[in-house]
Design a protein around this motif. Structure first.
Motif, PDB file in Angstrom:
ATOM      1  N   HIS A   5     -77.284 -48.444  66.384  1.00 52.28           N
ATOM      2  CA  HIS A   5     -78.080 -48.775  67.555  1.00 52.28           C
ATOM      3  C   HIS A   5     -79.465 -48.194  67.364  1.00 52.28           C
ATOM      4  O   HIS A   5     -79.641 -47.204  66.653  1.00 52.28           O
ATOM      5  N   PRO A   6     -80.488 -48.724  67.990  1.00 52.27           N
ATOM      6  CA  PRO A   6     -81.844 -48.239  67.779  1.00 52.27           C
ATOM      7  C   PRO A   6     -82.059 -46.877  68.386  1.00 52.27           C
ATOM      8  O   PRO A   6     -81.378 -46.486  69.314  1.00 52.27           O
ATOM      9  N   PRO A   7     -83.057 -46.132  67.897  1.00 50.55           N
ATOM     10  CA  PRO A   7     -83.288 -44.780  68.387  1.00 50.55           C
ATOM     11  C   PRO A   7     -83.887 -44.776  69.779  1.00 50.55           C
ATOM     12  O   PRO A   7     -84.543 -45.710  70.198  1.00 50.55           O
ATOM     13  N   ALA A   8     -83.649 -43.657  70.477  1.00 50.42           N
ATOM     14  CA  ALA A   8     -84.230 -43.500  71.809  1.00 50.42           C
ATOM     15  C   ALA A   8     -85.696 -43.120  71.676  1.00 50.42           C
ATOM     16  O   ALA A   8     -86.098 -42.438  70.751  1.00 50.42           O
ATOM     17  N   ALA A   9     -86.494 -43.568  72.631  1.00 51.24           N
ATOM     18  CA  ALA A   9     -87.894 -43.159  72.686  1.00 51.24           C
ATOM     19  C   ALA A   9     -87.958 -41.826  73.403  1.00 51.24           C
ATOM     20  O   ALA A   9     -87.616 -41.715  74.565  1.00 51.24           O
ATOM     21  N   MET A  10     -88.352 -40.798  72.693  1.00 52.06           N
ATOM     22  CA  MET A  10     -88.343 -39.460  73.269  1.00 52.06           C
ATOM     23  C   MET A  10     -89.268 -39.401  74.479  1.00 52.06           C
ATOM     24  O   MET A  10     -90.417 -39.828  74.435  1.00 52.06           O
ATOM     25  N   GLY A  11     -88.754 -38.862  75.593  1.00 51.22           N
ATOM     26  CA  GLY A  11     -89.546 -38.732  76.810  1.00 51.22           C
ATOM     27  C   GLY A  11     -89.638 -39.997  77.620  1.00 51.22           C
ATOM     28  O   GLY A  11     -90.245 -40.011  78.675  1.00 51.22           O
ATOM     29  N   SER A  12     -89.034 -41.091  77.139  1.00 49.81           N
ATOM     30  CA  SER A  12     -89.104 -42.355  77.872  1.00 49.81           C
ATOM     31  C   SER A  12     -87.906 -42.485  78.780  1.00 49.81           C
ATOM     32  O   SER A  12     -86.809 -42.097  78.432  1.00 49.81           O
ATOM     33  N   ALA A  13     -88.111 -43.045  79.953  1.00 50.63           N
ATOM     34  CA  ALA A  13     -86.999 -43.250  80.894  1.00 50.63           C
ATOM     35  C   ALA A  13     -86.124 -44.392  80.446  1.00 50.63           C
ATOM     36  O   ALA A  13     -85.007 -44.528  80.884  1.00 50.63           O
ATOM     37  N   SER A  14     -86.625 -45.253  79.579  1.00 52.05           N
ATOM     38  CA  SER A  14     -85.869 -46.425  79.137  1.00 52.05           C
ATOM     39  C   SER A  14     -85.930 -46.511  77.626  1.00 52.05           C
ATOM     40  O   SER A  14     -86.822 -47.144  77.064  1.00 52.05           O
ATOM     41  N   PRO A  15     -85.001 -45.833  76.905  1.00 56.07           N
ATOM     42  CA  PRO A  15     -85.036 -45.889  75.461  1.00 56.07           C
ATOM     43  C   PRO A  15     -84.857 -47.319  74.979  1.00 56.07           C
ATOM     44  O   PRO A  15     -84.041 -48.060  75.537  1.00 56.07           O
ATOM     45  N   PRO A  16     -85.585 -47.738  73.943  1.00 56.09           N
ATOM     46  CA  PRO A  16     -85.456 -49.116  73.492  1.00 56.09           C
ATOM     47  C   PRO A  16     -84.130 -49.351  72.818  1.00 56.09           C
ATOM     48  O   PRO A  16     -83.634 -48.506  72.108  1.00 56.09           O
ATOM     49  N   CYS A  17     -83.557 -50.492  73.064  1.00 53.31           N
ATOM     50  CA  CYS A  17     -82.313 -50.883  72.406  1.00 53.31           C
ATOM     51  C   CYS A  17     -82.220 -52.384  72.447  1.00 53.31           C
ATOM     52  O   CYS A  17     -82.432 -52.988  73.492  1.00 53.31           O
ATOM     53  N   ALA A  18     -81.951 -52.997  71.301  1.00 49.98           N
ATOM     54  CA  ALA A  18     -81.821 -54.452  71.283  1.00 49.98           C
ATOM     55  C   ALA A  18     -80.670 -54.857  72.175  1.00 49.98           C
ATOM     56  O   ALA A  18     -79.603 -54.276  72.116  1.00 49.98           O
ATOM     57  N   ARG A  19     -80.893 -55.847  73.034  1.00 46.74           N
ATOM     58  CA  ARG A  19     -79.874 -56.245  74.000  1.00 46.74           C
ATOM     59  C   ARG A  19     -79.722 -57.752  74.009  1.00 46.74           C
ATOM     60  O   ARG A  19     -80.596 -58.484  73.565  1.00 46.74           O
ATOM     61  N   GLU A  20     -78.607 -58.155  74.532  1.00 49.15           N
ATOM     62  CA  GLU A  20     -78.364 -59.578  74.715  1.00 49.15           C
ATOM     63  C   GLU A  20     -79.349 -60.136  75.743  1.00 49.15           C
ATOM     64  O   GLU A  20     -79.834 -59.411  76.622  1.00 49.15           O
ATOM     65  N   PRO A  21     -79.679 -61.428  75.699  1.00 44.74           N
ATOM     66  CA  PRO A  21     -80.547 -61.994  76.734  1.00 44.74           C
ATOM     67  C   PRO A  21     -79.951 -61.744  78.114  1.00 44.74           C
ATOM     68  O   PRO A  21     -78.769 -61.975  78.343  1.00 44.74           O
ATOM     69  N   GLY A  22     -80.779 -61.270  79.034  1.00 39.07           N
ATOM     70  CA  GLY A  22     -80.307 -60.991  80.392  1.00 39.07           C
ATOM     71  C   GLY A  22     -79.846 -59.574  80.584  1.00 39.07           C
ATOM     72  O   GLY A  22     -79.609 -59.142  81.700  1.00 39.07           O
ATOM     73  N   GLU A  23     -79.701 -58.783  79.458  1.00 40.05           N
ATOM     74  CA  GLU A  23     -79.281 -57.410  79.604  1.00 40.05           C
ATOM     75  C   GLU A  23     -80.506 -56.543  79.859  1.00 40.05           C
ATOM     76  O   GLU A  23     -81.547 -56.701  79.257  1.00 40.05           O
ATOM     77  N   ARG A  24     -80.322 -55.572  80.749  1.00 42.63           N
ATOM     78  CA  ARG A  24     -81.431 -54.691  81.065  1.00 42.63           C
ATOM     79  C   ARG A  24     -80.887 -53.444  81.720  1.00 42.63           C
ATOM     80  O   ARG A  24     -79.763 -53.416  82.210  1.00 42.63           O
ATOM     81  N   GLU A  25     -81.705 -52.413  81.722  1.00 44.17           N
ATOM     82  CA  GLU A  25     -81.328 -51.217  82.478  1.00 44.17           C
ATOM     83  C   GLU A  25     -81.593 -51.472  83.956  1.00 44.17           C
ATOM     84  O   GLU A  25     -82.248 -52.437  84.334  1.00 44.17           O
ATOM     85  N   ALA A  73     -73.579 -47.161  77.175  1.00 45.90           N
ATOM     86  CA  ALA A  73     -73.111 -45.918  76.561  1.00 45.90           C
ATOM     87  C   ALA A  73     -73.998 -45.515  75.392  1.00 45.90           C
ATOM     88  O   ALA A  73     -74.290 -44.329  75.187  1.00 45.90           O
ATOM     89  N   CYS A  74     -74.440 -46.509  74.610  1.00 45.85           N
ATOM     90  CA  CYS A  74     -75.326 -46.244  73.478  1.00 45.85           C
ATOM     91  C   CYS A  74     -76.647 -45.647  73.942  1.00 45.85           C
ATOM     92  O   CYS A  74     -77.153 -44.665  73.377  1.00 45.85           O
ATOM     93  N   LEU A  75     -77.221 -46.214  74.991  1.00 50.29           N
ATOM     94  CA  LEU A  75     -78.488 -45.707  75.516  1.00 50.29           C
ATOM     95  C   LEU A  75     -78.354 -44.257  75.966  1.00 50.29           C
ATOM     96  O   LEU A  75     -79.242 -43.432  75.728  1.00 50.29           O
ATOM     97  N   SER A  76     -77.240 -43.934  76.598  1.00 45.86           N
ATOM     98  CA  SER A  76     -77.005 -42.563  77.041  1.00 45.86           C
ATOM     99  C   SER A  76     -76.877 -41.620  75.852  1.00 45.86           C
ATOM    100  O   SER A  76     -77.480 -40.542  75.835  1.00 45.86           O
ATOM    101  N   ALA A  77     -76.092 -42.037  74.844  1.00 45.88           N
ATOM    102  CA  ALA A  77     -75.894 -41.186  73.663  1.00 45.88           C
ATOM    103  C   ALA A  77     -77.219 -40.919  72.957  1.00 45.88           C
ATOM    104  O   ALA A  77     -77.507 -39.794  72.537  1.00 45.88           O
ATOM    105  N   GLU A  78     -78.049 -41.951  72.852  1.00 47.42           N
ATOM    106  CA  GLU A  78     -79.305 -41.792  72.122  1.00 47.42           C
ATOM    107  C   GLU A  78     -80.339 -40.995  72.920  1.00 47.42           C
ATOM    108  O   GLU A  78     -81.232 -40.384  72.344  1.00 47.42           O
ATOM    109  N   ARG A  79     -80.215 -40.985  74.226  1.00 47.97           N
ATOM    110  CA  ARG A  79     -81.083 -40.104  75.021  1.00 47.97           C
ATOM    111  C   ARG A  79     -80.838 -38.647  74.660  1.00 47.97           C
ATOM    112  O   ARG A  79     -81.759 -37.833  74.623  1.00 47.97           O
ATOM    113  N   HIS A  80     -79.583 -38.311  74.417  1.00 49.11           N
ATOM    114  CA  HIS A  80     -79.276 -36.916  74.064  1.00 49.11           C
ATOM    115  C   HIS A  80     -79.593 -36.638  72.599  1.00 49.11           C
ATOM    116  O   HIS A  80     -80.165 -35.593  72.276  1.00 49.11           O
TER     117      HIS A  80
END
Length: 605
Positions: A5-25, A73-80
């Motif tokens: 999965h792609p890396p989290a953007a440090m300090g960003s509230a929304s780490p980037p992650c490739a998602r399916e169309p229509g997927e969003r935080e 779950a991936c976004l959460s893991a990469e935030r840490h």
């Protein structure tokens, strides 16, 4: 181990992650400045269910839900972690309200459990519960929201394990996670027990099969002819394209899980000739990655059909363009389906006749997994107030009883509303009043190392040396290095003027990481070799035990917890009210026992 999965953007509230169309935080507030969550790893995702997310009945497909769960779950893991993470496994998922029939059905459609349909919203909350060395547990809660009625319902809960990886696939050592709230501290503590269960799951299954009859006995079912399992076999191939992968070129774990759910549903449909409902998923385990350009072969077959449910075994294999290269086994899982009638009740299913050899092995393993699932539901998933005092112990449920024993004590320890009731010299007594229970905690600081206190207090055979209530404690079964079963005889007389006795499971745990206590947990079990006897009055303990924290070199805080059962309540309240000091006196005797025996323990070790 899994899928990049792609890396989290440090300090960003929304780490980037490739998602399916229509997927969003989850959508931010109108001014784009929401209040930050207490846990910095917490991710909230809200998804409107669109027609492209649903099956032929207009209900959210399980595969799409799994993709959303994995992404959150991936976004959460990469935030840490602050770096790419791979999905290592997804724990058992039990669906509460999904993916069956809607509670607001159109005319002519059957009623049943609530489901998620077009126009409703799926809310997913994920946060890291605990970080170990290079892996972490992410807890996920999924619910749905009907925007018209305002109704909210839980769909499922899940726990995923992610591994942090650096350049060239090297493992990354994770920083520890510091829990803040009472709930987070509890999940952080119990995550170590869940990890322990995952690691021994295969051994539990193997042990159960070893003790079961080798012959495969087919169930007899009135008016039903056994369907050859071979007729349910499904094999399908998928080409991994860029939309299925991240920027590293590795396939998303959620996409693989969705493809596996699809072939499993087809296999289940071939047995029942109806549209089945997914009820549970037993752990997805990622064995290796796959990349863009790989061909994924998805295989599924009915392993066993019980009266009202069936287990489908499904696996995923990958290969490149070169057919000569052997396929790589990258994932496997077991899915349980039911078929609902017009009233939403499970239908009786046809029997399955397994193939000789491997088919018979899968048939027997499916029966063993069903027993394990029932044990987990009975022992692990129950709330403490729903647990019977004594649970029958046997070899197949030993892991789950041990888990419940330790997690119940850790739950009690994590409670926030303890009140200091008495203080007598160095001994402090606290109480906790809840709806159905009165619990107490006794603590004292002792000049002894935590590991020494742990060794002395975890052996119930020596308890009579400092606790006057104990006459004897016989070790009747050494389950393993961490769990023992004792038959305890007490000097306290019952109303029948007979000595009281207990059959107690003692579970020991050393610290998993810095800051964790040493734990010795006790709870009653029933054992066929030690039934209740006319010579004693059988009593039970629901939750008790020691937690030992190192305070400094050679100094430890020893705390004893007990959730008082009715037979013990009068003794506790008498001490709390100050009409007796026997509990404090017992703990002072415990301190003397520890100090007296620590030198002997050093010599013996």
């Amino acid at each position: 181990m899994g899928t990049w999965h792609p890396p989290a953007a440090m300090g960003s509230a929304s780490p980037p992650c490739a998602r399916e169309p229509g997927e969003r935080e989850e959508t931010r507030g109108a001014m784009g400045s929401p209040s930050p969550p207490c846990n910095p790893t917490e991710v909230q995702m809200s998804q409107m269910v669109l027609p492209c997310h649903t099956n032929h009945r207009g209900e959210l497909s399980a595969g799409q839900l799994l993709k959303w769960i994995d992404t959150a779950a991936c976004l959460s893991a990469e935030r840490h972690a602050g770096c790419p993470c791979v999905t290592a496994s997804m724990d058992d998922i039990y669906f509460e309200h999904t993916i069956s029939q809607t509670s607001t059905n159109p005319p002519g459609q059957r009623d049943g459990r609530s489901s998620v349909c077009v126009g409703q919203v799926v809310n997913i909350k994920a946060k890291v519960n605990r970080a170990f060395n290079s892996s972490m547990e992410v807890g996920i809660q999924v619910s749905y929201e009907d925007l018209c009625s305002g109704k909210h319902c839980s769909i499922c809960k899940a726990f995923a394990t992610f591994v942090a990886q650096g350049p060239s696939g090297t493992k990354v050592k994770l920083k520890p996670l510091i829990p803040q709230t009472e709930e987070e501290k509890l999940e952080h503590s119990i995550a170590a027990e869940r990890r322990r269960m995952r690691l021994v799951h295969k051994d539990t299954l193997k042990d159960l099969l070893t003790r079961s009859p080798r012959e495969t006995e087919l169930e007899t079912r009135d008016g039903s002819t056994a369907v050859p399992a071979e007729k349910t076999r499904v094999e399908s191939v998928e080409l991994v394209l860029p939309p299925h992968a991240n920027h590293q070129g590795n396939t998303f774990g959620g996409q693989i899980m969705a493809w596996m759910e699809n072939v499993a549903t087809i296999a289940a449909s071939r047995l029942c000739h109806a549209h089945p409902t997914l009820q549970a998923i037993e752990m997805f385990h990622f064995r290796g990655p796959s990349q863009v350009g790989d061909r994924l072969v998805l295989k599924a077959i009915i392993n066993n059909a019980f009266k009202n449910s069936m287990e489908v075994g499904v696996c995923a294999e990958a290969y490149g363009q070169e057919m000569s290269v052997s396929r790589r086994h990258i994932n496997s899982a077991f899915m349980t389906f039911v078929v609902l009638d017009q009233e939403g009740r499970p239908r009786t299913l046809p029997m399955v006749a397994p193939e000789p050899g491997e088919g018979e092995r899968r048939y027997r393993e499916a029966s063993a997994r069903k027993k394990i699932r029932l044990d987990r539901k009975y022992v692990v998933s129950c709330k403490q107030t729903e647990m019977p005092l004594s649970v029958p112990w046997d070899q197949s449920n030993k892991v789950y009883l041990s888990y419940n024993n330790v997690s119940a004590l850790k739950t009690l320890v994590a409670k926030a509303n303890w009140t200091l009731a008495r203080e007598k010299e160095k001994v402090r007594m606290y109480t906790l009043e809840e709806d159905k229970f009165l619990s107490f905690r006794i603590e004292i600081s002792v000049c002894i190392s935590a590991d020494q206190a742990f060794s002395l207090l975890s052996d119930l055979r020596r308890r009579h040396e400092w606790d006057s209530h104990y006459t004897s404690a016989e070790l009747v079964q050494q389950v393993d290095d961490d769990d023992m079963i004792y038959h305890v005889v007490s000097q306290t007389l019952s109303r029948e003027n007979k000595p009281q006795d207990f059959v107690i499971l003692a579970s020991r745990r050393k610290p998993c990481s810095k800051g964790d206590p040493y734990v010795v947990a006790f709870r009653s079990v029933t054992l066929p070799t030690h039934p209740a006897s006319d010579a004693f009055t059988r009593q039970e303990t629901l939750c008790s035990g020691f937690c030992i924290w190192p305070e400094s070199e050679g100094m430890s805080k020893v705390a004893y917890y007990n959730q008082a059962t009715p037979g013990y309540l009068n003794y506790v309240t008498t001490n709390v009210a100050g009409l007796s000091s026997s509990i404090c006196a017992t703990f002072e005797a415990c301190e003397k026992f520890l100090l007296k025996n620590k030198e002997e323990l050093i010599i013996r070790l």
